[in-house]
Design an enzyme around this catalytic site. Structure first.
Site, PDB file in Angstrom:
ATOM      1  CE  LYS A 102     -61.258  13.850  33.543  1.00  0.00           C
ATOM      2  NZ  LYS A 102     -60.069  13.014  33.326  1.00  0.00           N
ATOM      3  N   GLY A 214     -47.146  17.192  42.780  1.00  0.00           N
ATOM      4  CA  GLY A 214     -48.351  16.394  43.023  1.00  0.00           C
ATOM      5  C   GLY A 214     -47.938  15.044  43.571  1.00  0.00           C
ATOM      6  N   GLY A 216     -50.210  12.482  44.663  1.00  0.00           N
ATOM      7  CA  GLY A 216     -51.438  11.708  44.833  1.00  0.00           C
ATOM      8  C   GLY A 216     -51.297  10.380  44.122  1.00  0.00           C
ATOM      9  CG  ASN A 217     -53.768   7.082  41.414  1.00  0.00           C
ATOM     10  OD1 ASN A 217     -53.081   6.916  40.409  1.00  0.00           O
ATOM     11  ND2 ASN A 217     -54.533   6.135  41.913  1.00  0.00           N
ATOM     12  CB  ALA A 218     -50.664  10.499  38.637  1.00  0.00           C
ATOM     13  N   GLY A 219     -48.715  10.937  40.999  1.00  0.00           N
ATOM     14  CA  GLY A 219     -47.399  11.400  41.453  1.00  0.00           C
ATOM     15  C   GLY A 219     -46.757  10.500  42.503  1.00  0.00           C
TER      16      GLY A 219
HETATM   17  P1  NAD Z   1     -54.992  12.891  43.203  1.00  0.00           P
HETATM   18  O1  NAD Z   1     -56.139  13.634  43.752  1.00  0.00           O
HETATM   19  O2  NAD Z   1     -54.748  11.486  43.666  1.00  0.00           O
HETATM   20  O3  NAD Z   1     -53.614  13.708  43.447  1.00  0.00           O
HETATM   21  C1  NAD Z   1     -53.436  15.047  43.114  1.00  0.00           C
HETATM   22  C2  NAD Z   1     -52.227  15.543  43.893  1.00  0.00           C
HETATM   23  O4  NAD Z   1     -51.907  16.866  43.466  1.00  0.00           O
HETATM   24  C3  NAD Z   1     -52.450  15.604  45.399  1.00  0.00           C
HETATM   25  O5  NAD Z   1     -51.254  15.192  46.052  1.00  0.00           O
HETATM   26  C4  NAD Z   1     -52.694  17.091  45.656  1.00  0.00           C
HETATM   27  O6  NAD Z   1     -52.362  17.477  46.965  1.00  0.00           O
HETATM   28  C5  NAD Z   1     -51.745  17.678  44.632  1.00  0.00           C
HETATM   29  N1  NAD Z   1     -52.017  19.071  44.272  1.00  0.00           N
HETATM   30  C6  NAD Z   1     -53.191  19.711  44.118  1.00  0.00           C
HETATM   31  N2  NAD Z   1     -52.974  21.004  43.792  1.00  0.00           N
HETATM   32  C7  NAD Z   1     -51.633  21.160  43.729  1.00  0.00           C
HETATM   33  C8  NAD Z   1     -50.782  22.246  43.431  1.00  0.00           C
HETATM   34  N3  NAD Z   1     -51.271  23.442  43.117  1.00  0.00           N
HETATM   35  N4  NAD Z   1     -49.451  22.012  43.444  1.00  0.00           N
HETATM   36  C9  NAD Z   1     -48.948  20.818  43.747  1.00  0.00           C
HETATM   37  N5  NAD Z   1     -49.688  19.769  44.050  1.00  0.00           N
HETATM   38  C10 NAD Z   1     -51.019  19.928  44.047  1.00  0.00           C
HETATM   39  O7  NAD Z   1     -55.159  12.942  41.609  1.00  0.00           O
HETATM   40  P2  NAD Z   1     -54.465  12.033  40.517  1.00  0.00           P
HETATM   41  O8  NAD Z   1     -55.419  10.965  40.144  1.00  0.00           O
HETATM   42  O9  NAD Z   1     -53.083  11.697  40.933  1.00  0.00           O
HETATM   43  O10 NAD Z   1     -54.446  13.057  39.306  1.00  0.00           O
HETATM   44  C11 NAD Z   1     -53.414  14.012  39.131  1.00  0.00           C
HETATM   45  C12 NAD Z   1     -53.413  14.466  37.682  1.00  0.00           C
HETATM   46  O11 NAD Z   1     -53.241  13.329  36.847  1.00  0.00           O
HETATM   47  C13 NAD Z   1     -54.710  15.127  37.207  1.00  0.00           C
HETATM   48  O12 NAD Z   1     -54.413  16.101  36.247  1.00  0.00           O
HETATM   49  C14 NAD Z   1     -55.449  13.978  36.552  1.00  0.00           C
HETATM   50  O13 NAD Z   1     -56.402  14.436  35.587  1.00  0.00           O
HETATM   51  C15 NAD Z   1     -54.278  13.277  35.897  1.00  0.00           C
HETATM   52  N6  NAD Z   1     -54.559  11.886  35.552  1.00  0.00           N
HETATM   53  C16 NAD Z   1     -54.837  10.980  36.501  1.00  0.00           C
HETATM   54  C17 NAD Z   1     -55.120   9.677  36.118  1.00  0.00           C
HETATM   55  C18 NAD Z   1     -55.401   8.612  37.132  1.00  0.00           C
HETATM   56  O14 NAD Z   1     -55.540   7.445  36.735  1.00  0.00           O
HETATM   57  N7  NAD Z   1     -55.448   8.905  38.401  1.00  0.00           N
HETATM   58  C19 NAD Z   1     -55.107   9.315  34.772  1.00  0.00           C
HETATM   59  C20 NAD Z   1     -54.778  10.278  33.827  1.00  0.00           C
HETATM   60  C21 NAD Z   1     -54.504  11.568  34.224  1.00  0.00           C
END
Ligand code: NAD
Length: 413
Positions: A102, A214, A216-219
């Site tokens: 990481k 959340g 973002g990408n995942a949510g």
């Molecule tokens: P991202 O940056 O695209 O989205 C993160 C989201 O969380 C954003 O909408 C942000 O505004 C929101 N956020 C931040 N702080 C917050 C809070 N306190 N309360 C509510 N929302 C909040 O990131 P992502 O890629 O979607 O990653 C999110 C999680 O998923 C992380 O823990 C990441 O490690 C995990 N993850 C992501 C992937 C991937 O492929 N993107 C894979 C495995 C795990």
């Protein structure tokens, strides 16, 4: 307790249930390499700013180190160590031949211009170049990093090495050698697992209310996939706060609104209640999807969670002491190391496609992803029954058994 200590606690608990070899546990309790770098970057106003970055390589018994890069103002070495260890464990839960790594940079990317972000990314590649490579350590996107950043990463690394080595990083755009299906992979993998769980409790999506922390990408993607499957999305949040709407939200409208108005808190209309992030987690629903950051459910709020199921798309969103409370309340947590493993699985597919020079259609990617996620679910749920433990412990047991075998094969124990 630090995030890495949480990870060690999870390993410790599963190790004692399954009787893991003590030396295997000791090997997996320390990262193999921790790199800290300083990154001088010319800012648009002509000044020089020095950023700090990290890359941790936790373990490569199963294959090259693999794991994302996070750009966040609160990243530190402890967090990156924990995330790298979860990557080792996660890759082995789904049985792909990759280890765990990481990276991160202490920065709020929203404060940088596009040019500054590119120069920062290229400086990071120069700094960690000696320890990465398509067959040694392959980064990927994580919080606040995306395909554009991965494209700069791949370009800079290839320039340094004087040849096309795009396989040094995954999550690239399609034109730069990315895989179809990678954008949706984390959420899609989580949905495949949720569907398997749903069969065991005869859950009907049309009568199931979902809250997503959340967006973002995942949510954001999981919201679309679950809405398409008939689930009712009743609450969402991002870093600005949340909205709760008992009558349900229109995800398509919400997605465009978030782009236009920057945060979900400005969306949903008068029928939605504005809530804080903390309050959102405690609203009435059936499934709570955690897709933001770590340590969101603690001993303090676990008792107030009303969902029956938690789907962990974020890494480490539920703290070990909260697990005990959730178990007592009969709330099922589908753990991160299984639920969000779709992202690294399609990253692995991207590595295979880059090495082969042949690219797969989305119709090829998704069934392959589904097969891997369903097989992992079956093993984890079988271990949960065999050891009479929750799904997190069972996922750790599934992974640790595989890692124990790999470490033995290397003659280390
Ligand atoms: P991202 O940056 O695209 O989205 C993160 C989201 O969380 C954003 O909408 C942000 O505004 C929101 N956020 C931040 N702080 C917050 C809070 N306190 N309360 C509510 N929302 C909040 O990131 P992502 O890629 O979607 O990653 C999110 C999680 O998923 C992380 O823990 C990441 O490690 C995990 N993850 C992501 C992937 C991937 O492929 N993107 C894979 C495995 C795990």
């Amino acid at each position: 307790m630090s995030l890495f200590e949480n990870t060690l606690k999870q390993i410790e608990k599963a190790a004692s249930i399954m009787g893991l070899d003590e030396n295997v546990k000791r090997i997996l309790s320390v990262p193999q390499r921790e790199v800290e770098v300083t990154l001088p970057v010319k800012m648009d106003d002509g000044s020089l700013k020095i950023f700090k970055g990290f890359r941790v390589q936790h373990n490569n018994a199963a294959g090259p180190y693999k794991g994302g890069i996070r750009y966040h103002q609160q990243v530190d070495m402890g967090e990156v160590k924990a995330l790298s260890a979860w990557m080792t464990i996660k890759c082995s839960v789904v049985g792909i031949p990759l280890g765990g790594g990481k990276g991160g940079i202490i920065v709020d990317p929203k404060q940088l211009s596009l040019g500054e972000l590119e120069r920062l990314t290229r400086a990071y590649v120069k700094a960690i170049e000696p320890v990465i490579g398509p067959e040694t350590d392959v980064p990927a996107p994580d919080v606040n990093t995306n395909s554009q950043i991965m494209d700069w990463f791949s370009d800079e690394y290839s320039k340094i090495k004087g040849k096309d080595l795009r396989g040094v990083v995954t999550g690239k755009s399609l034109g730069a050698g990315g895989s179809k299906g990678r954008n949706n992979a984390t959420a899609q993998g989580g949905v495949y697992v949720l569907e398997e769980y749903a069969k065991t409790v005869s859950l009907n999506p049309k009568e199931t209310k979902v809250i997503i922390q959340g967006f973002g990408n995942a949510g954001g993607v999981v919201a679309k996939l679950l809405a398409k499957a008939g689930y009712e999305i009743v609450g969402v949040s991002d870093s600005q706060g949340g909205i709760f709407c008992d009558q349900g939200l229109n995800v398509e409208e919400l997605t465009s609104c978030k782009i236009e108005k920057k945060s979900v808190v400005n969306c949903g209309g008068a029928q939605c209640k504005r809530v804080s992030n903390e309050e959102l987690l405690e609203q009435e629903c059936d499934i709570l999807v955690l897709a933001a950051l770590e340590n969101q459910v603690s001993a303090k709020n676990a008792g107030n969670i009303k969902a029956k199921v938690i789907l962990e798309l974020a890494n480490g969103p539920v703290m070990p002491e909260a697990d005990e409370i959730l178990d007592k309340k009969g709330i099922v947590a589908i753990p991160d190391i299984l639920a969000n493993a779709g992202g690294v699985t399609v990253s692995y597919f991207e590595m295979l496609q880059n090495a082969d020079g042949k690219y797969w259609s989305e119709e090829e990617v998704n069934p392959k992803l589904k097969d891997i996620m369903v097989a992992a679910w079956e093993e984890v749920s079988a271990n949960s029954k065999k050891y009479n433990c929750n799904l997190r412990d069972a996922a750790f047991i599934t992974s640790l058994s595989r890692l124990e075998k790999k470490i033995r094969e290397k003659g280390l124990v």
